[in-house]
Design an enzyme around this catalytic site. Structure first.
Site, mmCIF file in Angstrom:
data_model
loop_
_atom_site.group_PDB
_atom_site.id
_atom_site.type_symbol
_atom_site.label_atom_id
_atom_site.label_comp_id
_atom_site.label_asym_id
_atom_site.label_seq_id
_atom_site.Cartn_x
_atom_site.Cartn_y
_atom_site.Cartn_z
ATOM 1 N N CYS A 51 0.850 -1.198 0.000
ATOM 2 C CA CYS A 51 0.000 0.000 0.000
ATOM 3 C C CYS A 51 0.882 1.244 0.000
ATOM 4 O O CYS A 51 1.758 1.396 0.853
ATOM 5 C CB CYS A 51 -0.909 -0.019 1.225
ATOM 6 S SG CYS A 51 -1.720 1.560 1.567
ATOM 7 N N GLU A 52 0.658 2.139 -0.938
ATOM 8 C CA GLU A 52 1.512 3.319 -1.034
ATOM 9 C C GLU A 52 1.197 4.361 0.023
ATOM 10 O O GLU A 52 1.953 5.320 0.195
ATOM 11 C CB GLU A 52 1.421 3.950 -2.428
ATOM 12 C CG GLU A 52 0.103 4.603 -2.759
ATOM 13 C CD GLU A 52 0.099 5.185 -4.169
ATOM 14 O OE1 GLU A 52 -0.496 6.261 -4.345
ATOM 15 O OE2 GLU A 52 0.674 4.572 -5.087
ATOM 16 N N HIS A 53 0.100 4.200 0.758
ATOM 17 C CA HIS A 53 -0.265 5.174 1.785
ATOM 18 C C HIS A 53 0.362 4.866 3.143
ATOM 19 O O HIS A 53 0.658 5.786 3.907
ATOM 20 C CB HIS A 53 -1.790 5.242 1.927
ATOM 21 C CG HIS A 53 -2.475 5.676 0.675
ATOM 22 N ND1 HIS A 53 -3.540 5.000 0.124
ATOM 23 C CD2 HIS A 53 -2.217 6.714 -0.154
ATOM 24 C CE1 HIS A 53 -3.918 5.611 -0.988
ATOM 25 N NE2 HIS A 53 -3.131 6.647 -1.179
ATOM 26 N N HIS A 54 0.532 3.581 3.443
ATOM 27 C CA HIS A 54 1.101 3.206 4.737
ATOM 28 C C HIS A 54 2.281 2.245 4.625
ATOM 29 O O HIS A 54 2.854 1.846 5.631
ATOM 30 C CB HIS A 54 0.020 2.570 5.620
ATOM 31 C CG HIS A 54 -1.105 3.495 5.942
ATOM 32 N ND1 HIS A 54 -2.297 3.507 5.232
ATOM 33 C CD2 HIS A 54 -1.221 4.461 6.889
ATOM 34 C CE1 HIS A 54 -3.100 4.428 5.727
ATOM 35 N NE2 HIS A 54 -2.477 5.025 6.726
ATOM 36 N N CYS A 84 -3.262 -2.373 5.778
ATOM 37 C CA CYS A 84 -3.543 -1.041 6.311
ATOM 38 C C CYS A 84 -4.972 -0.961 6.842
ATOM 39 O O CYS A 84 -5.316 -0.046 7.591
ATOM 40 C CB CYS A 84 -3.298 0.030 5.254
ATOM 41 S SG CYS A 84 -4.293 -0.140 3.767
ATOM 42 N N GLN A 91 -4.931 -0.484 -5.297
ATOM 43 C CA GLN A 91 -5.436 -1.625 -6.062
ATOM 44 C C GLN A 91 -6.041 -1.206 -7.395
ATOM 45 O O GLN A 91 -5.907 -1.918 -8.404
ATOM 46 C CB GLN A 91 -6.467 -2.389 -5.219
ATOM 47 C CG GLN A 91 -6.901 -3.711 -5.847
ATOM 48 C CD GLN A 91 -7.684 -4.564 -4.869
ATOM 49 O OE1 GLN A 91 -7.396 -4.589 -3.679
ATOM 50 N NE2 GLN A 91 -8.692 -5.259 -5.369
ATOM 51 N N HIS A 116 -5.879 -5.923 2.607
ATOM 52 C CA HIS A 116 -4.973 -4.808 2.823
ATOM 53 C C HIS A 116 -4.649 -4.716 4.310
ATOM 54 O O HIS A 116 -5.548 -4.510 5.125
ATOM 55 C CB HIS A 116 -5.618 -3.501 2.348
ATOM 56 C CG HIS A 116 -5.866 -3.451 0.869
ATOM 57 N ND1 HIS A 116 -5.227 -2.556 0.037
ATOM 58 C CD2 HIS A 116 -6.684 -4.175 0.074
ATOM 59 C CE1 HIS A 116 -5.644 -2.737 -1.209
ATOM 60 N NE2 HIS A 116 -6.530 -3.718 -1.210
#
Length: 222
Positions: A113-116, A184, A154, A182
């Site tokens: 996940c590119e956010h976390h 996250c 995704q 996920h």
């Protein structure tokens, strides 16, 4: 697959979850440095993070962790960022004139996940109908793996796989489904361990619901 009916929705995941582009956001100078140079810098920064967390890097178990993490980032889980690692894909003429659906189901992948920067773990299902070209089955797995091995959302990942297949196979008759958990979502924030996220992308004959239903029937088989 848990259902045989069409799921044309996205589960909204993460904080302020959004995708800004179908292309992975990359700087123009992303590959000026060699892998070894990047690993050296990442190792030093990760050592700072570990120190800030209060970990004792003189401990035998932790001493090599910054280097291990740097090598893992560059050489393994984010190797799909480097176009030099893109798999060489060969296609062949459909000399046997097979004109029905071909489906490769349950292609396992691990992404991030590119956010976390937490894992995304799931399966991809691919179907296509040849317009004159066919692809080796293992190449489908390699395409999925390449686009998974980068910071992702995704929705972007499925579009990248879908667009690559359309280009390589020279056809719009492609359908892709991605189902993933996920971390996250499951290990932080709401901490929901039971939910999973489904996305789909299709074109050509798969715009016809009957073709999509046939695809779902095939990927739902045990």
């Amino acid at each position: 697959m848990k259902t045989t009916i069409e799921k044309e929705i996205f589960d909204i995941i993460g904080d302020n979850h959004q995708m800004t582009s179908a292309e992975t956001p990359m700087r123009a100078d992303a590959f000026v440095k060699s892998d070894e140079e990047k690993m050296l810098v990442i190792s030093k920064h990760f050592e700072v993070i570990m120190n800030e967390l209060g970990l004792d890097l003189t401990d035998d178990s932790l001493r090599g962790t910054p280097h291990r993490v740097a090598k893992m980032f560059v050489k393994e889980i984010f190797s799909g960022l480097n176009p030099l690692n893109k798999p060489k894909i060969s296609v062949f003429d459909n000399s046997y004139h097979y004109d029905k659906m071909l489906v490769e189901a349950n292609i396992s992948f691990n992404s991030t996940c590119e956010h976390h920067f937490l894992p995304i773990v799931g399966k991809t299902h691919i179907g296509y109908i040849s317009s004159g070209k066919v692809i080796g089955l293992s190449k489908l797995n390699r395409i999925v793996d390449y686009y998974a091995r980068r910071p992702q959302v995704q929705e972007r990942m499925i579009m990248q796989i879908f667009n690559e297949l359309k280009t390589v196979l020279e056809t719009e008759n492609v359908m892709v489904v991605v189902e993933a958990k996920h971390l996250c979502v499951s290990s932080r924030g709401i901490k929901d361990e039971s939910s999973f996220t489904s996305t789909l992308q299709y074109g050509g004959v798969f715009s016809d619901r009957a073709f999509r239903e046939d695809f779902y029937k095939l990927i739902s088989k045990e």
